[in-house]
Write a protein that holds these residues in place. Sequence first.
Motif, mmCIF file in Angstrom:
data_model
loop_
_atom_site.group_PDB
_atom_site.id
_atom_site.type_symbol
_atom_site.label_atom_id
_atom_site.label_comp_id
_atom_site.label_asym_id
_atom_site.label_seq_id
_atom_site.Cartn_x
_atom_site.Cartn_y
_atom_site.Cartn_z
ATOM 1 N N GLU A 1 0.568 5.545 11.644
ATOM 2 C CA GLU A 1 0.185 6.944 11.474
ATOM 3 C C GLU A 1 -1.085 7.254 12.257
ATOM 4 O O GLU A 1 -1.228 8.319 12.851
ATOM 5 N N GLN A 2 -2.010 6.264 12.289
ATOM 6 C CA GLN A 2 -3.239 6.450 13.056
ATOM 7 C C GLN A 2 -2.928 6.563 14.542
ATOM 8 O O GLN A 2 -3.555 7.326 15.279
ATOM 9 N N ALA A 3 -1.928 5.763 15.001
ATOM 10 C CA ALA A 3 -1.660 5.686 16.433
ATOM 11 C C ALA A 3 -0.813 6.833 16.944
ATOM 12 O O ALA A 3 -0.833 7.129 18.140
ATOM 13 N N CYS A 4 -0.055 7.484 16.054
ATOM 14 C CA CYS A 4 0.931 8.473 16.500
ATOM 15 C C CYS A 4 0.272 9.570 17.345
ATOM 16 O O CYS A 4 -0.747 10.140 16.971
ATOM 17 N N MET B 1 0.830 -1.200 0.000
ATOM 18 C CA MET B 1 0.000 0.000 0.000
ATOM 19 C C MET B 1 0.862 1.248 0.000
ATOM 20 O O MET B 1 0.508 2.260 -0.580
ATOM 21 N N GLY B 2 1.999 1.188 0.657
ATOM 22 C CA GLY B 2 2.880 2.354 0.756
ATOM 23 C C GLY B 2 4.035 2.034 1.674
ATOM 24 O O GLY B 2 4.271 0.866 2.010
ATOM 25 N N LYS B 3 4.773 3.066 2.047
ATOM 26 C CA LYS B 3 5.886 2.894 2.972
ATOM 27 C C LYS B 3 5.801 3.973 4.048
ATOM 28 O O LYS B 3 5.537 5.145 3.739
ATOM 29 N N ALA B 4 6.070 3.572 5.296
ATOM 30 C CA ALA B 4 6.074 4.548 6.387
ATOM 31 C C ALA B 4 7.442 5.199 6.479
ATOM 32 O O ALA B 4 8.454 4.598 6.128
ATOM 33 N N HIS B 5 7.467 6.458 6.897
ATOM 34 C CA HIS B 5 8.750 7.080 7.208
ATOM 35 C C HIS B 5 8.579 7.999 8.409
ATOM 36 O O HIS B 5 7.510 8.565 8.629
ATOM 37 N N VAL B 6 9.671 8.105 9.200
ATOM 38 C CA VAL B 6 9.612 8.839 10.460
ATOM 39 C C VAL B 6 10.194 10.226 10.260
ATOM 40 O O VAL B 6 11.229 10.385 9.616
ATOM 41 N N LEU B 7 9.475 11.235 10.769
ATOM 42 C CA LEU B 7 10.032 12.583 10.789
ATOM 43 C C LEU B 7 10.685 12.767 12.161
ATOM 44 O O LEU B 7 10.002 12.953 13.166
ATOM 45 N N ALA C 1 4.223 12.295 13.444
ATOM 46 C CA ALA C 1 5.667 12.167 13.246
ATOM 47 C C ALA C 1 6.002 10.980 12.362
ATOM 48 O O ALA C 1 7.096 10.905 11.815
ATOM 49 N N ILE C 2 5.070 10.031 12.215
ATOM 50 C CA ILE C 2 5.299 8.917 11.289
ATOM 51 C C ILE C 2 4.184 8.954 10.267
ATOM 52 O O ILE C 2 3.012 9.137 10.610
ATOM 53 N N ARG C 3 4.563 8.884 8.991
ATOM 54 C CA ARG C 3 3.574 9.058 7.920
ATOM 55 C C ARG C 3 3.769 7.965 6.887
ATOM 56 O O ARG C 3 4.875 7.456 6.706
ATOM 57 N N VAL C 4 2.674 7.643 6.191
ATOM 58 C CA VAL C 4 2.742 6.615 5.162
ATOM 59 C C VAL C 4 2.579 7.278 3.801
ATOM 60 O O VAL C 4 1.606 8.008 3.569
#
Lengths: 194, 312
Positions: free
Chosen positions: A176-179, A122-128, A185-188
């Motif tokens: 991302e839902q839980a952040c 579906m995508g990839k998560a990345h952390v800011l 700070a974490i996005r997909v």
Amino acid sequence: MWFPRKKFLIGFFGGFLAPFGIPLINLLRAKRRVKNYLRPPGALEESQFLSACIGCAQCANVCPNDCIRFYGLEKGLAYLGTPYIDARAKGCILCMACNQVCPTGALVPLPKTEQGMLMVKMGKAHVLKDYCYSYAGRTCGVCYKACPLPGKAMTLGLYETPIVHKEYCVGCGLCEQACVHMPQAIRVTPSYLL
Amino acid sequence: MTPRKLGIRLMIVSVVTRLGVLLLLLFLSWLPTYINFKIGYNSARLVELSDGKLIGLLYRITDFFYSLFPNPVSVAQSSGGMTWSIRVFGVPFTDPIAFLSVLVKHHSLALGFALGVVIPVLIAFLLGRVFCAYICPASLVFFVTSRVRNFLLKYLYLPNFSLPRSFAYGILVSGLVLAIWIGHSVWGFLLPYLTVGKSIFMGMTAGVLSFSMISFVLFILLDVFAGKQFTCRYVCPTGRLLGDIGRKSRVQIQRNKNACIQKCHACEEVCPMGIRPKQDETVDCSLCGECMVICPTECLDIKVLLLGKETS
């Protein structure tokens, strides 16, 4: 021929030209920032998905998490009525119910096992890191607890700092839902933008 | 049974079945919320919060219905979709238009999707255009608008345009071209029953008006001001397609030539599909029974052809 040919042709071309007013509906599109959402699990590559999906809403009908929504006109007529998952509102729990029922094969059926989960793209998560509480030294670790593939897609560093392993991350959006940080700070990122 | 009583019965049945289809669409739009309440995250809390509200009552009724089955959730998940690709207890039904559209745009068909087209086409082949009078939820609305039009005609002049039969085929080809150029969503503006299905689904699940309402309002205006049942007769490509598939249907309207009055044209004026039973036209007949009710001499009746043999 048995039919009055002139009348037939006039009728046919009248009918042929009438629906060409439909592209004008694109002008009703709201002028606001377009968001790119995730496709449901098992979706084909984006252009293939758009040619296969007829917008019959069967995926939304079986979703136990009630997370599948439908595009309006914000991305144009081509996207109208196709499903998306807004990870920030509600992520996908990877139950694989939607791709079992898709009639046209726009969502490819995947097994309901961990192997099947890992086949989802579906995508990839990345952390800011600037936003993340854990990277600022304030232990959080909420995204790790939400991850359906802990230890594979995400591991923890010092102070529960999340480390995403992109080769295993499927982009379900639960992190991302839980952040707890606003903005997240974490996005997909959807796979069609990668 | 006399033809008039049979006609009245057919009309009642047609209204009841179309209301049933509308209720089915409403129910299917409610199902995602039910499944979410049943097995979703923190579902016990959701049920607790809904207690004493309308949504809680709906949940309890649906839960009672599905608890009659051994495995409620999988049974609930076996139904879904809207008017042009629907599954009812696991049996798929596909609109022939959706079939064509996916065929020309995606070039490949899933097995269930391709098989789903068999039952509708077989029904159209054997019984004619019965989809229009017994299943199509939009035609229930047009059934009402034609009565509104009749009421308005008492007080003011309204035109009654007619178009060639090829107009709907033009729309079909144009829709396929637009589907290749833009996407399958264009059918949401061209097929009346799909506009109803989409509006109901979006209204029930997301609480928003679907953009398909634009063309649905246009269809209603055409029906009232342009001609009697204008959309069903000349615009809807599905009706045209099913009408021509059912050209040699096994169940037809039969006229008793001896009893028919020469100067009477009641059946032609009342027919919603604009066909002339008086001239023994049976193509496009949707077996709605309106001509059988209106006929003063009861000379119209339904005949069933079984492998060439005639029984009435």
